[in-house]
Design an enzyme around this catalytic site. Sequence first.
Site, PDB file in Angstrom:
ATOM      1  N   HIS A  16      -0.267 -40.585  18.847  1.00  8.83           N
ATOM      2  CA  HIS A  16       1.089 -40.107  18.540  1.00  8.83           C
ATOM      3  C   HIS A  16       2.088 -41.243  18.734  1.00  8.83           C
ATOM      4  O   HIS A  16       2.961 -41.471  17.897  1.00  8.83           O
ATOM      5  CB  HIS A  16       1.466 -38.935  19.444  1.00  8.83           C
ATOM      6  CG  HIS A  16       0.872 -37.617  19.026  1.00  8.83           C
ATOM      7  ND1 HIS A  16      -0.471 -37.399  18.925  1.00  8.83           N
ATOM      8  CD2 HIS A  16       1.458 -36.446  18.663  1.00  8.83           C
ATOM      9  CE1 HIS A  16      -0.690 -36.144  18.533  1.00  8.83           C
ATOM     10  NE2 HIS A  16       0.477 -35.551  18.364  1.00  8.83           N
ATOM     11  N   SER A  63       5.412   9.386  14.469  1.00  6.63           N
ATOM     12  CA  SER A  63       6.874   9.335  14.461  1.00  6.63           C
ATOM     13  C   SER A  63       7.457   9.847  15.780  1.00  6.63           C
ATOM     14  O   SER A  63       6.850  10.669  16.465  1.00  6.63           O
ATOM     15  CB  SER A  63       7.397  10.177  13.295  1.00  6.63           C
ATOM     16  OG  SER A  63       8.745   9.881  13.052  1.00  6.63           O
ATOM     17  N   ASP A 110      16.126   8.451   6.573  1.00  6.64           N
ATOM     18  CA  ASP A 110      14.740   8.385   6.115  1.00  6.64           C
ATOM     19  C   ASP A 110      14.576   7.849   4.709  1.00  6.64           C
ATOM     20  O   ASP A 110      13.518   7.325   4.359  1.00  6.64           O
ATOM     21  CB  ASP A 110      14.078   9.762   6.205  1.00  6.64           C
ATOM     22  CG  ASP A 110      13.542  10.024   7.600  1.00  6.64           C
ATOM     23  OD1 ASP A 110      13.441   9.052   8.373  1.00  6.64           O
ATOM     24  OD2 ASP A 110      13.234  11.184   7.919  1.00  6.64           O
ATOM     25  N   ASN A 125      -3.743   5.568   6.116  1.00  3.27           N
ATOM     26  CA  ASN A 125      -4.494   6.289   7.146  1.00  3.27           C
ATOM     27  C   ASN A 125      -5.212   5.294   8.074  1.00  3.27           C
ATOM     28  O   ASN A 125      -5.021   4.088   7.972  1.00  3.27           O
ATOM     29  CB  ASN A 125      -5.474   7.283   6.502  1.00  3.27           C
ATOM     30  CG  ASN A 125      -6.545   6.571   5.671  1.00  3.27           C
ATOM     31  OD1 ASN A 125      -6.784   5.372   5.828  1.00  3.27           O
ATOM     32  ND2 ASN A 125      -7.179   7.317   4.790  1.00  3.27           N
ATOM     33  N   TYR A 177       0.861  -1.190   0.000  1.00 10.34           N
ATOM     34  CA  TYR A 177       0.000   0.000   0.000  1.00 10.34           C
ATOM     35  C   TYR A 177       0.896   1.238   0.000  1.00 10.34           C
ATOM     36  O   TYR A 177       1.756   1.391   0.872  1.00 10.34           O
ATOM     37  CB  TYR A 177      -0.900   0.007   1.244  1.00 10.34           C
ATOM     38  CG  TYR A 177      -1.984   1.052   1.130  1.00 10.34           C
ATOM     39  CD1 TYR A 177      -3.264   0.694   0.723  1.00 10.34           C
ATOM     40  CD2 TYR A 177      -1.720   2.390   1.382  1.00 10.34           C
ATOM     41  CE1 TYR A 177      -4.256   1.648   0.580  1.00 10.34           C
ATOM     42  CE2 TYR A 177      -2.710   3.356   1.239  1.00 10.34           C
ATOM     43  CZ  TYR A 177      -3.981   2.984   0.842  1.00 10.34           C
ATOM     44  OH  TYR A 177      -4.959   3.926   0.694  1.00 10.34           O
ATOM     45  N   GLU A 234       2.037 -37.327  27.622  1.00  4.69           N
ATOM     46  CA  GLU A 234       1.150 -36.207  27.298  1.00  4.69           C
ATOM     47  C   GLU A 234      -0.267 -36.699  26.990  1.00  4.69           C
ATOM     48  O   GLU A 234      -1.119 -35.908  26.603  1.00  4.69           O
ATOM     49  CB  GLU A 234       1.727 -35.401  26.126  1.00  4.69           C
ATOM     50  CG  GLU A 234       3.095 -34.795  26.466  1.00  4.69           C
ATOM     51  CD  GLU A 234       3.472 -33.595  25.610  1.00  4.69           C
ATOM     52  OE1 GLU A 234       3.110 -33.561  24.433  1.00  4.69           O
ATOM     53  OE2 GLU A 234       4.129 -32.682  26.165  1.00  4.69           O
ATOM     54  N   GLN A 270     -10.976  -0.385   0.673  1.00  4.41           N
ATOM     55  CA  GLN A 270     -11.368  -1.181  -0.507  1.00  4.41           C
ATOM     56  C   GLN A 270     -10.152  -1.782  -1.203  1.00  4.41           C
ATOM     57  O   GLN A 270     -10.210  -2.901  -1.712  1.00  4.41           O
ATOM     58  CB  GLN A 270     -12.236  -0.347  -1.477  1.00  4.41           C
ATOM     59  CG  GLN A 270     -11.594   0.909  -2.059  1.00  4.41           C
ATOM     60  CD  GLN A 270     -11.763   2.137  -1.163  1.00  4.41           C
ATOM     61  OE1 GLN A 270     -12.032   2.024   0.031  1.00  4.41           O
ATOM     62  NE2 GLN A 270     -11.590   3.319  -1.736  1.00  4.41           N
ATOM     63  N   GLN A 302      11.428  15.710  13.137  1.00  2.00           N
ATOM     64  CA  GLN A 302      10.360  14.761  13.448  1.00  2.00           C
ATOM     65  C   GLN A 302       9.054  15.469  13.750  1.00  2.00           C
ATOM     66  O   GLN A 302       7.979  15.030  13.362  1.00  2.00           O
ATOM     67  CB  GLN A 302      10.728  13.867  14.644  1.00  2.00           C
ATOM     68  CG  GLN A 302      11.839  12.895  14.333  1.00  2.00           C
ATOM     69  CD  GLN A 302      11.570  12.111  13.058  1.00  2.00           C
ATOM     70  OE1 GLN A 302      10.656  11.306  13.004  1.00  2.00           O
ATOM     71  NE2 GLN A 302      12.359  12.360  12.016  1.00  2.00           N
TER      72      GLN A 302
END
Lengths: 428, 428
Positions: B408, B225, B349, B202, B118, B403, B179, B247
């Site tokens: 098993h 940040s 950055d 966002n 994205y 167990e 979407q 920042q």
Amino acid sequence: MWDVESFLSRRRRGFRFEEERRVVEEIIAAVREGGDEAVRSYTKTFDRMELGDLRMPEAWFEAAEAKVTDEFRAVIREAIGNIRRFHEHQRRSSWFMSEEDGRFLGQVVRPIRRVGVYVPGGRAAYPSSVLMNVIPAQVAGVKEVAVVTPTPEGQWNPGVLVALRELGVREVYRIGGAQAVAALAFGTETIRAVDKIVGPGNLYVALAKSAVFGRVGIDMMAGPSEILIVADEAADPEWTAADLLSQAEHDPMASAVLVTPSKTLAQGVMKAVERRLAKLPRRDIARQSMEQQGGILLVDSIEEAVAVANLVAPEHLELMVADPHRWLGMIESAGAVFLGPWSPEPVGDYFAGPNHVLPTGGSARFASPLSVDDFVTRMSVIQYSEAALRTQAARIALFARAEGLEAHAQAVEARMERGGRGRDGAAR
Amino acid sequence: MWDVESFLSRRRRGFRFEEERRVVEEIIAAVREGGDEAVRSYTKTFDRMELGDLRMPEAWFEAAEAKVTDEFRAVIREAIGNIRRFHEHQRRSSWFMSEEDGRFLGQVVRPIRRVGVYVPGGRAAYPSSVLMNVIPAQVAGVKEVAVVTPTPEGQWNPGVLVALRELGVREVYRIGGAQAVAALAFGTETIRAVDKIVGPGNLYVALAKSAVFGRVGIDMMAGPSEILIVADEAADPEWTAADLLSQAEHDPMASAVLVTPSKTLAQGVMKAVERRLAKLPRRDIARQSMEQQGGILLVDSIEEAVAVANLVAPEHLELMVADPHRWLGMIESAGAVFLGPWSPEPVGDYFAGPNHVLPTGGSARFASPLSVDDFVTRMSVIQYSEAALRTQAARIALFARAEGLEAHAQAVEARMERGGRGRDGAAR
């Protein structure tokens, strides 16, 4: 038996658990507010126990030691050795790269400071859970491992306590449920807050972990166990059936599936499953699992079976085929892959060495077994020399302004304005 | 200025976003049901665009190429080279251990098959986001990278499109919001579903990612940040102030904090912040951040400052102190550490090489920067020889029965009942 399409179209439905979520959030808020007293009160309600000291009493550990056989202790020690040796291969080092112009970049690996491990109590108490969650943390170098495990009505599993002892875990609290997760995440008078919580638990534990995520790290959410067996006509139907049932006995929701091009094998396995099922102590669970979640898928070739395995991305994948190493190269997604006829899935559950905490529900497409990586963090390290910054300042500032971030550009340019006030410049 | 206690007692409150969550779940359900048409309809509503083809038109890429300067293209190419070189150090190999008795264990590393990235559109569109999310996937060997990025009212950021071109990303859709996340997670007629989704967005994007988690993998949720600067009396107040503001200009919720034992430096920085703030284009944002989230903490020593940094576990940590390498050894938790006076945070950055997607909100205690690790999976591999299984069968069965898992034990014992039907035993 299914065809490929109807097999792949089966999807588990998601549930929302609105009511359980509400209960869990209430418990977390109460523990956050009330500390030890809230934990005691929930323990009284849910585990029917009046707790004085939250700590597991030393006497219980000693009683546990007396209850297990020397044979069991020897096996657990061997398992610990195997698991530790495998996980030691996962250790990673910090590294640095140093460029000619004085740039120094790297990645520092640090153990997480303090980890909480949830160990289920009651009937689902497995010593192997202790090994698989604690050993990777110890190998990672985590200094503080705090374990919580409920002892409903004062009952405890000797194997679990002995496993904790063998690993040298000293900080153990006899609490469980959402209240234990909340205590680990937020801390109480007795229990200091941890940085990450791992370990399996029931629905309430899982919801509590997901509710405190962000405040602390958590491990992945495990779904019902799964095995997918890819086998050719030469596979033993009896062994194949036994391997399917070893997963089916876990949980009615567990999924045990055989994918094979051999109709003969498929028929043999069906008969063997019926025969073996009848004699199992957990036959009701195993039958439900086989009938509702399990099955046999007939395909045209081993190629197609491998393609199905890659789409399913199963937790456990057995390749009972000729030359399994050749096919391993084509496997893209699985939690753990078992090669050849002598590697039944249970060897991986507590003994061989690899972790048994594995991605389920198709999440092996993007997730991995629990490992030492889950108990370390990496930090980036960046050091520019004066020369490097002077050479690159204009480019860095240009990029910053292209992104509309003027103060970013100015932080670089401020250093260009006057000569060498920084420490590695001479002129101070 | 604060004292340590009042500083550490500040905690961000959690929000629940009930209403936004409901909207996001509705959008996801609609896209799951309606595919491309639902995506088109939400794009019309939210981005005010009638979409025919969901793909980013080739003509827009060409127009973007014409809009950026050769200088910018050169800088972006250099940044790509630096970022790629750093991330190549993170590549990991599969490994195997082979024991004398024929046990063969290992860990296979595979790239994730298909990843969705994205990339925010509109004002928060940063070319560096493209580089930092796509390059680690490419270095990991991910074959399919699909990018979604909204183009509200048909507007696009030339830097973003050029960055995508420079990286050779060919599958780009001009959609965004919940979407787009739903389309990536579930697939539509045009867009094939991915295995993992990464990249910032966002609130709606973040909530959508967390809603589809499980179906696909997601990266961490980034908060506002943060920078924490540990500086001694020799640090330059002007440079320190500039770094804090770099920042603070991101977001009113961004946090920029100086921790120092020097009152002189503290006073100098306060003055410099005021002076520099007045001239910044994003001064309103930066001022709000400095006043509400930022500040200066006076401590007694650099030791104490480092202890505070470890408690805060900041996203960015600058060590503007004498001999920063010595102090680096004491840093336990931070996203990225910047050493010395010539390493202002903005160099990390987009340019130096390390990733700018870093853990925020104290999560550096348990989480790490985005890396090549986030785009691979590990599978365990287990192969026992007949000899190994025969030697260990009794121990494995004993552990299984301890167990309570009889099936098993039987999966192992079935193989002991008759001699050598398996392929690596001779007698077939």
